[in-house]
Design a protein around this motif. Structure first.
Motif, mmCIF file in Angstrom:
data_model
loop_
_atom_site.group_PDB
_atom_site.id
_atom_site.type_symbol
_atom_site.label_atom_id
_atom_site.label_comp_id
_atom_site.label_asym_id
_atom_site.label_seq_id
_atom_site.Cartn_x
_atom_site.Cartn_y
_atom_site.Cartn_z
ATOM 1 N N LEU A 74 5.364 5.904 6.498
ATOM 2 C CA LEU A 74 5.432 4.437 6.548
ATOM 3 C C LEU A 74 6.795 3.922 6.098
ATOM 4 N N TYR A 75 7.402 4.574 5.115
ATOM 5 C CA TYR A 75 8.749 4.149 4.692
ATOM 6 C C TYR A 75 9.782 4.476 5.771
ATOM 7 N N ARG A 76 9.662 5.636 6.380
ATOM 8 C CA ARG A 76 10.603 5.963 7.452
ATOM 9 C C ARG A 76 10.401 5.027 8.636
ATOM 10 N N GLN A 77 9.174 4.697 8.912
ATOM 11 C CA GLN A 77 8.876 3.769 9.992
ATOM 12 C C GLN A 77 9.524 2.405 9.737
ATOM 13 N N GLU A 78 9.506 1.955 8.486
ATOM 14 C CA GLU A 78 10.135 0.673 8.151
ATOM 15 C C GLU A 78 11.657 0.768 8.287
ATOM 16 N N ALA A 79 12.225 1.909 7.927
ATOM 17 C CA ALA A 79 13.664 2.093 8.135
ATOM 18 C C ALA A 79 14.001 2.014 9.616
ATOM 19 N N TYR A 80 13.156 2.615 10.463
ATOM 20 C CA TYR A 80 13.357 2.516 11.903
ATOM 21 C C TYR A 80 13.272 1.064 12.382
ATOM 22 N N PHE A 127 17.602 8.480 4.273
ATOM 23 C CA PHE A 127 17.793 7.214 4.976
ATOM 24 C C PHE A 127 19.236 6.724 4.960
ATOM 25 N N ALA A 128 20.136 7.452 4.280
ATOM 26 C CA ALA A 128 21.500 6.964 4.060
ATOM 27 C C ALA A 128 22.203 6.615 5.375
ATOM 28 N N GLY A 129 22.068 7.476 6.382
ATOM 29 C CA GLY A 129 22.722 7.212 7.660
ATOM 30 C C GLY A 129 22.198 5.952 8.308
ATOM 31 N N MET A 130 20.880 5.760 8.297
ATOM 32 C CA MET A 130 20.304 4.545 8.879
ATOM 33 C C MET A 130 20.743 3.311 8.108
ATOM 34 N N PHE A 131 20.809 3.409 6.780
ATOM 35 C CA PHE A 131 21.239 2.267 5.979
ATOM 36 C C PHE A 131 22.659 1.834 6.351
ATOM 37 N N ARG A 132 23.523 2.819 6.618
ATOM 38 C CA ARG A 132 24.903 2.465 7.001
ATOM 39 C C ARG A 132 24.910 1.675 8.305
ATOM 40 N N PHE A 133 24.117 2.092 9.262
ATOM 41 C CA PHE A 133 24.040 1.374 10.542
ATOM 42 C C PHE A 133 23.442 -0.019 10.349
ATOM 43 N N ILE A 134 22.360 -0.112 9.588
ATOM 44 C CA ILE A 134 21.698 -1.406 9.360
ATOM 45 C C ILE A 134 22.652 -2.400 8.718
ATOM 46 N N GLU A 135 23.374 -1.952 7.715
ATOM 47 C CA GLU A 135 24.280 -2.846 6.990
ATOM 48 C C GLU A 135 25.520 -3.174 7.811
#
Length: 362
Positions: free
Chosen positions: A239-245, A278-286
């Motif tokens: 569920l946390y990974r899903q929210e990151a997506y 999640f670090a890579g996804m966070f970089r893209f999101i930000e």
């Protein structure tokens, strides 16, 4: 919602295939199966399939060979596998089989106890087959009992499954089933929520990060029965990974409230040990939040390979929400970015990329 389920499904861990534990389908006649079931104190299970049925093949490849399903089936049933268009045609007609796969359970006198059609796996498959043994768990009887006010975990979960499987609208079926599970969860004390018979509302019927059941899981993970803790931990991670997506596949950080919600999610993720994942996804999101379309597309063009397969799939599936696609030039630029990487993506990523390219270029 559909995208979330697709991604969640991709994340779920499969069971190891173990030949010795796989479902044992016997090469005997129906009459011989009834005799064997009577002698062994079992019931008869029949998988009606066809050679052209995709879900039938998935059951054969992904469900029946698993230890979990095999152990359950072999202990409770004499199992037959019949092609409904060949050797099983007469029996399929007798039991009014009209969809494939159809799974049925009969007693030792050959009386139909219940049936269901379609693909399920793991605990969902076992629960659906197990319900067929008990006339009180027949789908229509389950509905009758629930509407009369009866409540217990087994009944509630069966009724939620009934709502999902018997609604013409997939989304409405999900909404109604979630309402049933939410009401049941809210009616229970914390100690009752932790009972093993209620575990399915966490491990099978919690679909979103925003659902209060996720917070309960996080706060009480070590209070669950030891046999359930790993399943609960896996669901929390899903569920946390899903929210990151969800954040990755859109442009969600648009105001103070959404940024605060994201900051909280990021803090929670770190506390649960997901920060590195999640670090890579966070970089893209930000980067999306601080960039215009052109700058973010340039960033994606350069850094897309740094994402894992599922994150890549999520990003390309959401380009219509991430970017402004009002102009032909912008559509062309986004499509070119996807085409640049489609040959390096996973099979799921290729599918999502192809869908996005179709929308951009149609």
């Amino acid at each position: 919602m559909m995208k979330r389920f697709f991604l969640s499904s991709a994340l779920c861990l499969g069971f190891a295939l173990t030949g010795a534990a796989q479902t044992e389908f016997r090469h005997i006649s129906f009459e011989e199966a009834l005799t064997a079931a009577k002698a062994e104190g079992k019931k008869v299970f029949i998988d009606f399939y066809t050679s052209w049925c995709g879900p039938c093949k998935r059951l054969a490849a992904n469900v029946f060979p698993t230890k979990e399903v095999g152990d359950y089936m072999n202990s409770n049933y004499v199992c037959l596998k019949l092609d409904a268009e060949k050797e099983g045609a007469d029996l399929a007609k007798q039991f009014q089989v009209s969809a494939y796969p159809t799974l049925i359970v009969v007693d030792t006198d050959g009386k139909l106890l219940g049936s269901f059609a379609g693909y399920k796996e793991g605990k969902d498959f076992i629960a659906a087959v197990d319900a067929l043994k008990d006339p009180e768990m027949n789908p229509e009887r389950v509905k009758e009992r629930y509407l009369a006010g009866e409540r217990n975990g087994k009944l509630v979960f069966a009724y939620a499954r009934y709502l999902m499987e018997n609604n013409r609208s997939y989304q409405e079926g999900i909404r109604q089933s979630q309402q049933v599970i939410d009401e049941y969860f809210n009616s229970l004390s914390d100690s009752d929520r932790l009972k093993p018979e209620n575990a399915l509302m966490f491990t099978n019927y919690t679909y979103e990060y925003s659902n209060p059941r996720l917070k309960f899981m996080c706060d009480n993970v070590n209070a669950f029965d030891e046999s359930l803790r790993e399943d609960v931990k896996k669901m929390i991670a899903i569920l946390y990974r899903q929210e990151a997506y969800r954040y990755l596949s859109g442009n969600h950080l648009v105001d103070e409230a959404s940024r605060s919600a994201y900051d909280l999610f990021k803090k929670e993720s770190a506390g649960l040990g997901y920060a590195d994942d999640f670090a890579g996804m966070f970089r893209f999101i930000e980067k999306r939040a601080e960039s215009d379309d052109a700058a973010y597309l340039a960033y994606c063009n350069e850094n897309f390979p740094s994402l894992d397969d599922d994150a890549q799939s999520s990003l390309v599936s959401g380009v219509g929400e991430i970017f402004n696609t009002d102009t032909p030039e912008q559509k062309k630029a986004i499509s070119a970015f996807i085409r640049k990487y489609i040959g390096t993506m996973s099979s799921q990523g290729v599918y999502m990329a192809a869908m996005s390219i179709y929308q951009l270029e149609k």
